[in-house]
Write a protein that holds these residues in place. Sequence first.
Motif, PDB file in Angstrom:
ATOM      1  N   GLY A 105       0.950  -0.791   0.201  1.00 44.82           N
ATOM      2  CA  GLY A 105      -0.101  -0.193   0.336  1.00 44.82           C
ATOM      3  C   GLY A 105       1.176   0.820  -0.261  1.00 44.82           C
ATOM      4  N   GLY A 106       0.913   2.306  -0.370  1.00 48.36           N
ATOM      5  CA  GLY A 106       1.086   3.255   0.036  1.00 48.36           C
ATOM      6  C   GLY A 106       2.051   4.232  -1.462  1.00 48.36           C
ATOM      7  N   GLY A 107       2.358   4.799  -1.143  1.00 42.28           N
ATOM      8  CA  GLY A 107       3.794   5.438  -2.300  1.00 42.28           C
ATOM      9  C   GLY A 107       5.255   4.886  -1.345  1.00 42.28           C
ATOM     10  N   ASN A 108       5.936   4.712  -2.353  1.00 40.88           N
ATOM     11  CA  ASN A 108       7.202   4.106  -1.859  1.00 40.88           C
ATOM     12  C   ASN A 108       7.703   5.626  -1.003  1.00 40.88           C
ATOM     13  OD1 ASN A 108       8.476   1.711  -2.753  1.00 40.88           O
ATOM     14  ND2 ASN A 108       9.237   3.235  -4.869  1.00 40.88           N
ATOM     15  N   LYS A 109       7.451   6.727  -0.625  1.00 41.60           N
ATOM     16  CA  LYS A 109       7.622   8.155   0.245  1.00 41.60           C
ATOM     17  C   LYS A 109       7.219   7.924   1.194  1.00 41.60           C
ATOM     18  CE  LYS A 109      12.022   9.575  -1.539  1.00 41.60           C
ATOM     19  NZ  LYS A 109      12.531  10.587  -0.925  1.00 41.60           N
ATOM     20  N   SER A 110       6.328   6.757   1.676  1.00 43.80           N
ATOM     21  CA  SER A 110       5.665   7.406   2.945  1.00 43.80           C
ATOM     22  C   SER A 110       6.671   6.019   4.049  1.00 43.80           C
ATOM     23  CB  SER A 110       4.416   6.730   2.874  1.00 43.80           C
ATOM     24  OG  SER A 110       4.539   5.564   2.268  1.00 43.80           O
ATOM     25  N   VAL A 111       6.962   6.344   4.742  1.00 46.47           N
ATOM     26  CA  VAL A 111       7.109   5.601   6.153  1.00 46.47           C
ATOM     27  C   VAL A 111       6.990   5.589   7.865  1.00 46.47           C
ATOM     28  CG1 VAL A 111       9.277   7.457   6.623  1.00 46.47           C
ATOM     29  CG2 VAL A 111       9.261   4.866   7.425  1.00 46.47           C
ATOM     30  N   VAL A 112       6.564   5.053   8.920  1.00 42.91           N
ATOM     31  CA  VAL A 112       6.332   4.658   9.872  1.00 42.91           C
ATOM     32  C   VAL A 112       7.918   4.732  10.619  1.00 42.91           C
ATOM     33  CG1 VAL A 112       5.895   3.487  11.797  1.00 42.91           C
ATOM     34  CG2 VAL A 112       4.011   3.603   9.899  1.00 42.91           C
ATOM     35  N   ALA A 113       7.738   5.821  11.685  1.00 43.90           N
ATOM     36  CA  ALA A 113       9.573   5.755  12.276  1.00 43.90           C
ATOM     37  C   ALA A 113       9.360   5.556  13.612  1.00 43.90           C
ATOM     38  CB  ALA A 113      10.022   7.507  11.726  1.00 43.90           C
ATOM     39  N   ALA A 114       9.863   4.583  14.189  1.00 44.93           N
ATOM     40  CA  ALA A 114       9.507   4.317  15.858  1.00 44.93           C
ATOM     41  C   ALA A 114      10.353   5.462  16.288  1.00 44.93           C
ATOM     42  CB  ALA A 114       9.969   2.657  16.335  1.00 44.93           C
ATOM     43  N   MET A 115       9.820   6.320  17.413  1.00 39.45           N
ATOM     44  CA  MET A 115      10.549   7.191  18.478  1.00 39.45           C
ATOM     45  C   MET A 115      10.131   6.395  20.123  1.00 39.45           C
ATOM     46  SD  MET A 115      10.530  10.702  17.331  1.00 39.45           S
ATOM     47  CE  MET A 115       9.863  11.457  17.757  1.00 39.45           C
ATOM     48  N   SER A 116      11.442   6.487  20.276  1.00 40.37           N
ATOM     49  CA  SER A 116      11.816   6.237  21.588  1.00 40.37           C
ATOM     50  C   SER A 116      11.527   7.176  22.597  1.00 40.37           C
ATOM     51  CB  SER A 116      13.100   5.137  21.789  1.00 40.37           C
ATOM     52  OG  SER A 116      14.126   6.286  21.818  1.00 40.37           O
ATOM     53  N   GLY A 117      12.011   8.832  22.053  1.00 40.94           N
ATOM     54  CA  GLY A 117      11.725   9.315  22.815  1.00 40.94           C
ATOM     55  C   GLY A 117      13.739  10.051  23.246  1.00 40.94           C
ATOM     56  N   HIS A 131      11.182  -9.896  16.730  1.00 37.67           N
ATOM     57  CA  HIS A 131       9.206 -10.152  17.255  1.00 37.67           C
ATOM     58  C   HIS A 131       8.523  -8.853  17.721  1.00 37.67           C
ATOM     59  CE1 HIS A 131      10.754 -14.403  17.266  1.00 37.67           C
ATOM     60  NE2 HIS A 131      11.185 -14.276  18.846  1.00 37.67           N
ATOM     61  N   VAL A 132       8.970  -7.933  17.255  1.00 41.22           N
ATOM     62  CA  VAL A 132       8.019  -7.041  18.747  1.00 41.22           C
ATOM     63  C   VAL A 132       8.865  -5.191  17.536  1.00 41.22           C
ATOM     64  CG1 VAL A 132       7.544  -5.649  20.520  1.00 41.22           C
ATOM     65  CG2 VAL A 132       8.957  -7.622  20.504  1.00 41.22           C
ATOM     66  N   LYS A 133       9.602  -4.969  17.739  1.00 41.89           N
ATOM     67  CA  LYS A 133       9.555  -4.008  17.140  1.00 41.89           C
ATOM     68  C   LYS A 133       9.141  -3.895  15.326  1.00 41.89           C
ATOM     69  CE  LYS A 133      12.778  -1.140  19.464  1.00 41.89           C
ATOM     70  NZ  LYS A 133      13.866  -1.030  19.922  1.00 41.89           N
ATOM     71  N   PHE A 134       9.952  -4.793  15.019  1.00 35.48           N
ATOM     72  CA  PHE A 134       9.910  -4.149  13.000  1.00 35.48           C
ATOM     73  C   PHE A 134       8.413  -4.589  12.766  1.00 35.48           C
ATOM     74  CE2 PHE A 134      14.137  -3.616  14.632  1.00 35.48           C
ATOM     75  CZ  PHE A 134      14.535  -2.476  12.977  1.00 35.48           C
ATOM     76  N   HIS A 135       7.700  -5.365  13.261  1.00 36.55           N
ATOM     77  CA  HIS A 135       6.911  -5.986  13.041  1.00 36.55           C
ATOM     78  C   HIS A 135       5.519  -5.340  13.696  1.00 36.55           C
ATOM     79  CE1 HIS A 135       9.268  -9.768  13.973  1.00 36.55           C
ATOM     80  NE2 HIS A 135       8.264 -10.021  13.092  1.00 36.55           N
ATOM     81  N   ALA A 136       5.656  -4.579  14.366  1.00 38.32           N
ATOM     82  CA  ALA A 136       4.607  -3.699  15.172  1.00 38.32           C
ATOM     83  C   ALA A 136       4.486  -2.604  14.268  1.00 38.32           C
ATOM     84  CB  ALA A 136       5.066  -3.181  16.596  1.00 38.32           C
ATOM     85  N   ALA A 137       5.929  -1.928  13.977  1.00 42.31           N
ATOM     86  CA  ALA A 137       5.576  -0.774  12.976  1.00 42.31           C
ATOM     87  C   ALA A 137       4.927  -0.771  11.638  1.00 42.31           C
ATOM     88  CB  ALA A 137       7.290  -0.397  12.760  1.00 42.31           C
ATOM     89  N   ALA A 168      10.655   2.384   9.909  1.00 41.66           N
ATOM     90  CA  ALA A 168      12.480   3.189  10.474  1.00 41.66           C
ATOM     91  C   ALA A 168      12.323   2.803  11.251  1.00 41.66           C
ATOM     92  CB  ALA A 168      12.352   4.555   9.586  1.00 41.66           C
ATOM     93  N   THR A 169      13.897   2.595  11.885  1.00 43.10           N
ATOM     94  CA  THR A 169      14.447   2.757  13.403  1.00 43.10           C
ATOM     95  C   THR A 169      15.300   3.707  13.075  1.00 43.10           C
ATOM     96  OG1 THR A 169      15.558   0.998  13.718  1.00 43.10           O
ATOM     97  CG2 THR A 169      12.804   0.657  14.160  1.00 43.10           C
ATOM     98  N   GLY A 170      15.780   3.998  14.371  1.00 39.84           N
ATOM     99  CA  GLY A 170      17.457   4.992  15.084  1.00 39.84           C
ATOM    100  C   GLY A 170      18.189   3.985  15.133  1.00 39.84           C
ATOM    101  N   HIS A 171      18.369   2.962  14.180  1.00 35.76           N
ATOM    102  CA  HIS A 171      19.206   2.064  14.724  1.00 35.76           C
ATOM    103  C   HIS A 171      20.364   1.845  13.892  1.00 35.76           C
ATOM    104  CE1 HIS A 171      16.807  -1.178  16.645  1.00 35.76           C
ATOM    105  NE2 HIS A 171      17.807  -1.164  17.457  1.00 35.76           N
ATOM    106  N   TYR A 172      22.217   2.502  13.761  1.00 37.91           N
ATOM    107  CA  TYR A 172      22.749   2.491  13.441  1.00 37.91           C
ATOM    108  C   TYR A 172      23.439   0.830  12.987  1.00 37.91           C
ATOM    109  CZ  TYR A 172      23.744   6.762  15.478  1.00 37.91           C
ATOM    110  OH  TYR A 172      23.395   7.824  16.293  1.00 37.91           O
ATOM    111  N   ALA A 173      22.923   0.882  11.381  1.00 39.50           N
ATOM    112  CA  ALA A 173      22.837   0.142  10.296  1.00 39.50           C
ATOM    113  C   ALA A 173      22.952   0.877   9.632  1.00 39.50           C
ATOM    114  CB  ALA A 173      21.693  -1.348  10.902  1.00 39.50           C
ATOM    115  N   ARG A 174      23.222  -0.027   7.771  1.00 37.70           N
ATOM    116  CA  ARG A 174      23.268  -0.162   6.877  1.00 37.70           C
ATOM    117  C   ARG A 174      21.939  -1.126   6.534  1.00 37.70           C
ATOM    118  NH1 ARG A 174      28.623   2.042   5.220  1.00 37.70           N
ATOM    119  NH2 ARG A 174      28.228   4.569   5.081  1.00 37.70           N
TER     120      ARG A 174
END
Lengths: 497, 402
Positions: A141-153, A244-250, A263-269
């Motif tokens: 669904g949706g276009g390529n340029k849409s993203v749910v970004a996890a925010m931890s605070g 099991h949790v974070k990426f699935h929920a996002a 998207a998450t704020g992990h340091y990885a490519r």
Amino acid sequence: MADSYNPRVIDHLVRPRNVGEIDGATGMGESGDAACGDVARFSVLVRDNVLEDVRYKAYGCAASIAAGSALSELARGRSILDAARVSKIDLEGALGGSLPPGKEHALTLVLDALHKAFEDHWNRRAGAMLVEGYGGDGGVGGGNKSVVAAMSGGVDSAVTALLLKEAGYEVATVTFRLHGGVQGSRSCCSPDTVLFARDTAHRMGLPHFTLDLEDLFEGRVMQDFVGSYAAGRTPNPCVACNAHVKFHAAAFLADALGYGHVATGHYARVIREPEGQVTMARPADTKKDQTYVLWPVPKELLARTVFPLGEHEKAEVRAIAEGRGLAVAYTPESQDICFIPDGDYRRFVRGKVAAEGGEIVDQRGRALGRHAGVVDFTVGQRRGIGVSAPTPLYVTEVRPEAKQVVVGRKRDLEVSEVRVGSLNWFLDPERSETVQVRYNGAPVPCEVEEAGDGEWVAHLEEPVAGVAPGQSAVFYAGEKVVGGGVIVRRGAGRDGA
Amino acid sequence: MQESRVYLDHAATTPLDGRVLEAMLPHLRGGAFGAGNPSSLHAPGVAAREALEEARGFVARLVGATPEEILFTSGGTESDNLAVLGLAAASPEKKHVVVTAVEHPAVRNAAAHLRSVGYEVTTVGVDADGLVSPDRFAEALRPDTALAAVMWANNEVGAVQPVEEVARACEERGVPLHVDAVQAAGRLPMDVSRVPASTLAISSHKLYGPQGVGALYVRAGVHLEPVVFGGGQEGGLRSGTENVAGAVGFGEAARLAAGELEERTRRERGLLERIVAGATALPGVRLNGHPEKRLPNNAHLRVEGVEAEGLVLFLDALGYAVGSGSACASHSAGHKASPVLLAMGQNEREAFSAIRVTVGKSNTPEEVDGFLEAFCTAVTKLRELSPLYGKPASPVAISGQQ
């Protein structure tokens, strides 16, 4: 007249809009409590991500009653994304500009109640999916340029959302409720971290959502954490959460919103091989490398994942936050285990499982002393063994069935072989050049060999100490992640025992 | 928002009586009469002094004192402070003070100040009706008690204390007693010859006089140390040029109150009964404070499921001005529940859901009926809004959480 209410507030008080509760609401949320002084409750009816109806109730000061009314007007009829973008400043504006000192609390309260109704809506919609695991619908669904970004605070996730927005993505942010929160910080509203994340998102003009993942986190992360210690293994809860949790929920939320990416704020490519396979590579800031804990992310979720921080140094990330005036620029680094804020994981585990005493034995099985429970020991541990010896003793093995803790010298810790299970291969396993067996540990050259039952054995070029069952083994080809798994057993020692 | 407004907050302040204003005007205008300094020897000074002394006489008569026993202050708070601090300073060897749990902040905080400088303060509690037991009060008195304080009538719930018994107990033990009579003066018959208090505070603007002036009765023979120093006016106890116009207004207000007390009380009591009967006919509305031993003009109403601030503002928008004890329960706003209601055994939520309706001599039955209609409308509306009313007290489970 700073101490008195302006006429807009009085108007909302005397003629409150959208009062009541919706029969057949798709979400309900409440914030505050009677002891706190104010209570706000929202019910929402969301169809096709549009707020067809919003109703509220409030008890408390005039500010809370009026703020609830004004918020219901701002939200009703809008898309859930636009409603989730309404900030305290927007709301204060709708109330005529400014509230008397000390009354701003009302804005936080009613926004929190509405957001809890959204949370309830998403959680109801997810149903068992978020408990049993969610694979996603592939992000069609949706276009390529849409993203749910996890925010931890924290600063990393805030800058992640910001970079995505500036890169032209349509961004929605989400904060996960993973566990009961920090003891002793009782608040009338959601925990401060959630409120802080919401504020940060709103300041960037982004919608913010929450998802209640406490059951999922309890079942998939905390129980595994406790069970692993009881079974003599050394768990990595971040790995379990990523598995099991974070990426699935996002991904669930992205699919619900019709968004393409997570998207998450992990340091990885995230990288793609010429042949099309998706995998990860170590980030620009090698000191912050988190590929070691990301190996269990399923391929189909990784394929739609964006890690904007993979290209940035941590110092740069803080500088970006500072430059954009984000308050998160100054938040401290997050702790190791988020659900054990004091870091005392032994006490945490002991609170969940009964510990039985047993013997401490040497490499040949001779009893050296007694211990109060295997849960207190992990492989590689030196302190607190309670047995005196001429050379320092290390835990080399934990045998829960026999209630035995095996100790030895440092060289007894070393192994030249590691057996790995629960594997997640992104690339052809044969491409593995090195294996990393500890977070921030050095990669060790190895050769891999299939060992049956879906398990693999890594033959190490030189012996390595501190290989603990339960920890991850991640295989690399240069900077690229080939795959990863959970260490099942330490293989042969240096003497080939 | 509302053109005609009905004022039902006479415990906060009363509107200036037109006759009082007339009496004051010459002293505000100056000219041949006023603007003299009562300490001056010239004619304007003498005229001011005569007016001041006449006013003093009227105030004295209201409470059954002699003019020499009355000194003018800036108001009730100053009178209370002067009495509490002045009596304490007059017997410096005694370091103990007794007050009730329902005192006005002018007394409560003066006592707290004494505590901060080394005094021990005993606070005597009240029952659920807001009343002090004279026996329990007497038990708190000690040989080293420098002073005790009790209010005649409570400013919030209107409870009228057994001042006579308390004063007798203090007199027997030789402990000076201060009585805060700010709410009671002009509303209840008052005679210091029957209530052996050492000092008694009253205020002008609670009995249709101007704001900014009050008085302290100091029984002949009672020694008090001043807290304000200067030219030695008011017998050396309250230095500073007297507020002549204010005192004249206060005097006229006191004179009128003494003369009209019975008539006012009769009318106010009628209105009060109408309010209490009408308001408590609504479910979940109760009268705070003792039903009989209370001021004739005070209806303190606890309204279940509603917070006072919203109700007061709602009624204001409908044209009715009433009081609230504690403005807003929100802790973050720094507001605290009324210590009076907490002392009466109410919980915070109960304490935050009360309004104070206090009628005055100009209110009419029609106004009261209008108020009751507005009250019913506001309470019904706010209860419709309240997630806490008509449901079990426990909060609902939300979003699948425990």
